[in-house]
Design an enzyme around this catalytic site. Structure first.
Site, PDB file in Angstrom:
ATOM      1  CG  ASP A  93       7.776 -17.311   9.806  1.00  0.00           C
ATOM      2  OD1 ASP A  93       8.081 -18.507   9.904  1.00  0.00           O
ATOM      3  OD2 ASP A  93       7.157 -16.851   8.843  1.00  0.00           O
ATOM      4  CB  THR A 146       0.741 -28.042   8.111  1.00  0.00           C
ATOM      5  OG1 THR A 146       0.388 -26.689   7.801  1.00  0.00           O
ATOM      6  CG2 THR A 146       0.329 -28.349   9.541  1.00  0.00           C
ATOM      7  CB  ALA A 197      -2.626 -32.351  -2.210  1.00  0.00           C
ATOM      8  CG  HIS A 241     -15.263 -52.998  -8.896  1.00  0.00           C
ATOM      9  ND1 HIS A 241     -14.672 -52.247  -9.894  1.00  0.00           N
ATOM     10  CD2 HIS A 241     -16.487 -53.367  -9.377  1.00  0.00           C
ATOM     11  CE1 HIS A 241     -15.498 -52.181 -10.921  1.00  0.00           C
ATOM     12  NE2 HIS A 241     -16.611 -52.852 -10.628  1.00  0.00           N
TER      13      HIS A 241
END
Length: 260
Positions: free
Chosen positions: A115, A123, A153, A249
């Site tokens: 790692d 990612t 996010a 819309h």
């Protein structure tokens, strides 16, 4: 037994797997070193199980909202054992798919621990880095990764997402030429409900032509809307060009294009 490889990749996470598959396309001998399950943190402990758990929680939120739309109340309980079993089964299938993909590409796995990443811990960034390394080192096509406009996010409810500069960073770099556009409103989904749910959208622009340099959002569909804005920011789109775009819309996304 002797091993002869032209490329040894340490770690079979998102970046390692992306690099391995890209390297195999160059028809070279590749080995992947990984002690644990393929897919790394994202597949086994991060992105995938996290998002599945958020989806599971959404059903409880939808039950709370359903009565506002005339649905009768119902009492449902989650069977955590069943849910977690399905999550683990899904992750196992992903790992099996990775093993099969590596074998078909002629990539031999060697089981050791590995790692070694320390940039933006996302990612898609790892995938881009892995591909760029192989294209540069093996394909003789030098590539670099642009870290300036990487969207990210937080998959809570409500969602939160960001791309580019925050207001404070933009002010530090561009000073008084920065202008911020912000709106807060109740999404249409909650228009029949007494719940005080809000959506917040913020755009940061700079210069005379008001080039968009950052965007933040909290609320429904934040991740999808913000990652789409990442393309606009990378291409140097300005506020006037956003406002000139004809929107759909009614949607939450139209608020980005009509923000004043």
């Amino acid at each position: 037994m002797s091993y002869n490889y032209e490329l040894l990749i340490i770690g079979a996470g998102s970046g390692g797997l992306a690099a391995a598959k890209r390297a195999a396309a160059y028809d070279i001998n590749v080995a992947v070193v990984e002690k644990e399950s393929l897919g790394g943190t994202c597949v086994n402990r991060g992105c995938i199980p996290k998002k599945l758990m958020v989806y599971a929680a959404d059903f409880a939120l939808q039950d709370q909202l359903a009565t506002s739309y005339g649905w009768s109340e119902c009492q449902r309980q989650i069977n955590w054992s069943q849910f977690l079993s399905k999550v683990h089964h899904h992750i196992d299938k992903l790992n099996q798919s990775y093993l099969q993909t590596l074998e078909e590409a002629g990539i031999d796995p060697i089981f050791v621990i590995g790692d070694c990443t320390n940039r933006i811990p996302l990612t898609p960034v790892a995938i881009a880095e892995g591909q760029a390394v192989v294209d540069t080192a093996i394909g003789n096509q030098p590539q670099s990764v642009n870290y300036d406009s990487v969207p990210s996010a937080v998959f809570t409810r409500p969602e939160a997402a960001t791309v580019g500069m925050t207001q404070s960073k933009a002010l530090q770099k561009f000073g008084d030429s920065v202008r911020c556009y912000r709106t807060e409103f109740k999404p249409m989904l909650y228009s029949l409900s007494e719940q005080d749910e809000k959506v917040m959208i913020k755009l940061i622009a700079e210069g005379e032509n008001q080039r968009i340099v950052g965007a933040q959002m909290v609320g429904e569909h934040a991740a999808d809307i913000i990652q789409t804005l990442a393309v606009a920011i990378r291409q140097g789109v300005n506020k006037q060009e956003l406002n000139a775009t004809i929107c759909i819309h009614p949607t939450i996304g139209e608020e980005v294009l009509t923000l004043e």
